[in-house]
Motif scaffolding. Structure first.
Motif, PDB file in Angstrom:
ATOM      1  N   CYS A  30       0.829  -1.203   0.000  1.00 58.56           N
ATOM      2  CA  CYS A  30       0.000   0.000   0.000  1.00 58.56           C
ATOM      3  C   CYS A  30       0.869   1.261   0.000  1.00 58.56           C
ATOM      4  N   VAL A  31       0.917   1.966  -1.141  1.00 62.07           N
ATOM      5  CA  VAL A  31       1.704   3.191  -1.284  1.00 62.07           C
ATOM      6  C   VAL A  31       0.762   4.383  -1.297  1.00 62.07           C
ATOM      7  N   VAL A  32       1.075   5.422  -0.504  1.00 61.22           N
ATOM      8  CA  VAL A  32       0.211   6.603  -0.400  1.00 61.22           C
ATOM      9  C   VAL A  32       1.046   7.880  -0.420  1.00 61.22           C
ATOM     10  N   ASN A  33       0.331   8.984  -0.563  1.00 57.94           N
ATOM     11  CA  ASN A  33       0.939  10.313  -0.450  1.00 57.94           C
ATOM     12  C   ASN A  33       0.745  10.794   0.983  1.00 57.94           C
ATOM     13  N   TYR A  34       1.845  10.974   1.696  1.00 52.17           N
ATOM     14  CA  TYR A  34       1.757  11.442   3.077  1.00 52.17           C
ATOM     15  C   TYR A  34       2.422  12.812   3.165  1.00 52.17           C
ATOM     16  N   THR A  35       1.596  13.856   3.245  1.00 51.99           N
ATOM     17  CA  THR A  35       2.050  15.251   3.297  1.00 51.99           C
ATOM     18  C   THR A  35       3.079  15.560   2.209  1.00 51.99           C
ATOM     19  N   GLY A  36       2.809  15.073   0.994  1.00 54.43           N
ATOM     20  CA  GLY A  36       3.692  15.359  -0.133  1.00 54.43           C
ATOM     21  C   GLY A  36       4.848  14.400  -0.309  1.00 54.43           C
ATOM     22  N   GLY A  50      -4.216   8.311   2.142  1.00 53.43           N
ATOM     23  CA  GLY A  50      -3.259   9.390   2.000  1.00 53.43           C
ATOM     24  C   GLY A  50      -3.757  10.666   2.644  1.00 53.43           C
ATOM     25  N   THR A  51      -3.095  11.789   2.350  1.00 54.42           N
ATOM     26  CA  THR A  51      -3.447  13.064   2.962  1.00 54.42           C
ATOM     27  C   THR A  51      -3.973  14.041   1.917  1.00 54.42           C
ATOM     28  N   LEU A  52      -4.914  14.872   2.331  1.00 49.04           N
ATOM     29  CA  LEU A  52      -5.418  15.943   1.478  1.00 49.04           C
ATOM     30  C   LEU A  52      -4.422  17.097   1.484  1.00 49.04           C
ATOM     31  N   SER A  53      -4.645  18.054   0.609  1.00 47.63           N
ATOM     32  CA  SER A  53      -3.781  19.232   0.573  1.00 47.63           C
ATOM     33  C   SER A  53      -3.899  20.034   1.865  1.00 47.63           C
ATOM     34  N   THR A  54      -4.994  19.834   2.592  1.00 47.37           N
ATOM     35  CA  THR A  54      -5.200  20.512   3.880  1.00 47.37           C
ATOM     36  C   THR A  54      -4.431  19.837   5.006  1.00 47.37           C
ATOM     37  N   GLY A  55      -3.856  18.648   4.747  1.00 47.16           N
ATOM     38  CA  GLY A  55      -3.128  17.911   5.770  1.00 47.16           C
ATOM     39  C   GLY A  55      -3.950  16.836   6.453  1.00 47.16           C
ATOM     40  N   GLU A  56      -5.257  16.770   6.153  1.00 46.63           N
ATOM     41  CA  GLU A  56      -6.116  15.750   6.770  1.00 46.63           C
ATOM     42  C   GLU A  56      -5.807  14.369   6.207  1.00 46.63           C
ATOM     43  N   LEU A  57      -5.855  13.354   7.073  1.00 48.04           N
ATOM     44  CA  LEU A  57      -5.649  11.966   6.672  1.00 48.04           C
ATOM     45  C   LEU A  57      -7.003  11.352   6.330  1.00 48.04           C
ATOM     46  N   ILE A  58      -7.032  10.541   5.259  1.00 49.50           N
ATOM     47  CA  ILE A  58      -8.288   9.978   4.782  1.00 49.50           C
ATOM     48  C   ILE A  58      -8.250   8.446   4.824  1.00 49.50           C
TER      49      ILE A  58
END
Length: 350
Positions: free
Chosen positions: A232-238, A289-297
């Motif tokens: 599982c690969v995600v975007n974490y704060t960029g 991953g994270t939204l541009s607002t920094g929230e984790l989903i």
């Protein structure tokens, strides 16, 4: 004697009567900037003057600069039948994820080809079924473009869609491997990797590769050793991260790639507050991953879910909440949610 055909003047008359020609160009741009992409797409065919503005790359950049400050949720809804397959896309505000603030477009696709879509990139989205691929703008209502078929006899295909900011082009990467019975009797499992650039030579190009990261600009692979065997690969704060599945109490472990060249990873453990009160214990969940607002989903694995929902966790405020998308029609349809979607007025060209 050949009869002379009288040329229709309707198109010319429409151009002469075009009310937008009488307005200052800056005002026309300001009007278009306030419209959703679907309305802009219609105006392109209604006004020759506006069409020249809409198709200009500078307008697209200006529109997307504004859209990037107002990212949205993009929901893909697929319903099939004996005579047709319809792919619908709903664009919702991330601040108010309800159908009181949304735009919807639908596309009739090949009934025999249920496409699997990758996450949208700068307004565009890519779908694949076998060796057939399509690319389109889910916000404009423009028909999807069909790319040339991937040239391979192999059954194992993985595709990725991305944007090259240096050359200002979108690219599709297809990775093919020997699969199933094709592997028998072979000591080495070979791989083929092909790239397609939208708006270029309209053909797939074979490239050399190792694994696991791919640079869209140089079109080169770089090997990265994973700290754990987790897919599982995600975007974490960029940053690129791999993540475990959330436990029953909401604990998640992340390994974050701090430096790709030095192969440096850091580990972070997070416990989502009130997790057991927010989830349905009958479903498994994944970290998106994270939204541009920094929230984790986090979202459920099992689909369809009715009503459609996901878990949002604000790290700074240490508050988690359940976000429900109300009034989603066709509850039995296949659905997927993509986050941080940036709407674009762009028209696709192969």
């Amino acid at each position: 004697m050949m009869k002379r055909v009288k040329r229709s003047k309707k198109r010319d008359e429409r151009n002469v009567k075009d009310p937008f020609k009488k307005l200052p160009n800056d005002l026309n741009v300001e009007i278009l900037m306030k419209m959703p992409p679907r309305s802009i797409a219609r105006l392109r065919f209604a006004s020759k003057h506006l069409s020249s503005i809409i198709l200009d790359k500078e307008f697209t950049k200006l529109y997307m600069t504004r859209s990037s400050t107002q990212p949205r949720h993009l929901i893909s809804v697929h319903r099939g039948g004996s005579n047709m397959q319809m792919q619908g896309f709903h664009s919702l505000s991330q601040d108010h994820a309800s159908f009181s603030n949304h735009d919807k477009v639908s596309y009739k696709l090949d009934p025999n080809l249920p496409y699997e879509f990758t996450p949208p990139v700068r307004g565009l989205i890519c779908g694949r079924k076998g060796t057939k691929m399509i690319v389109g703008n889910p916000s404009t209502g423009q028909f999807f473009l069909t790319l040339p078929r991937v040239k391979t006899t192999r059954r194992g295909i993985i595709s990725f869609f991305g944007y090259d900011p240096v050359n200002d082009v979108y690219k599709v990467l297809c990775m093919t491997i020997l699969q199933g019975r094709q592997r028998r009797g072979s000591k080495v499992v070979s791989e083929e990797h092909q790239v397609y650039t939208l708006g270029a030579q309209r053909k797939w190009r074979m490239i050399e590769s190792s694994l696991i990261s791919f640079d869209l600009i140089s079109e080169e692979f770089n090997a990265i050793k994973l700290p754990e065997d987790i897919p599982c690969v995600v975007n974490y704060t960029g940053k690129v991260a791999i993540t475990s599945w959330p436990t029953r109490n909401g604990e998640v472990h992340l390994w974050i790639l701090e430096d790709a060249n030095k192969q440096e990873w850091s580990k972070v453990s997070i416990v989502v507050p009130s997790w057991i009160d927010l989830i349905d214990i009958h479903h498994g969940y994944r970290f998106r991953g994270t939204l541009s607002t920094g929230e984790l989903i986090f979202s459920p694995w099992t689909l369809p879910i009715n009503p459609l929902y996901f878990i949002s966790y604000n790290l700074k405020e240490n508050i988690a909440k359940k976000v429900v998308v109300e009034e989603l029609e066709e509850p039995d349809a296949s659905r997927e949610v993509y986050f941080d979607h940036v709407e674009s007025p762009m028209f696709c060209q192969m």
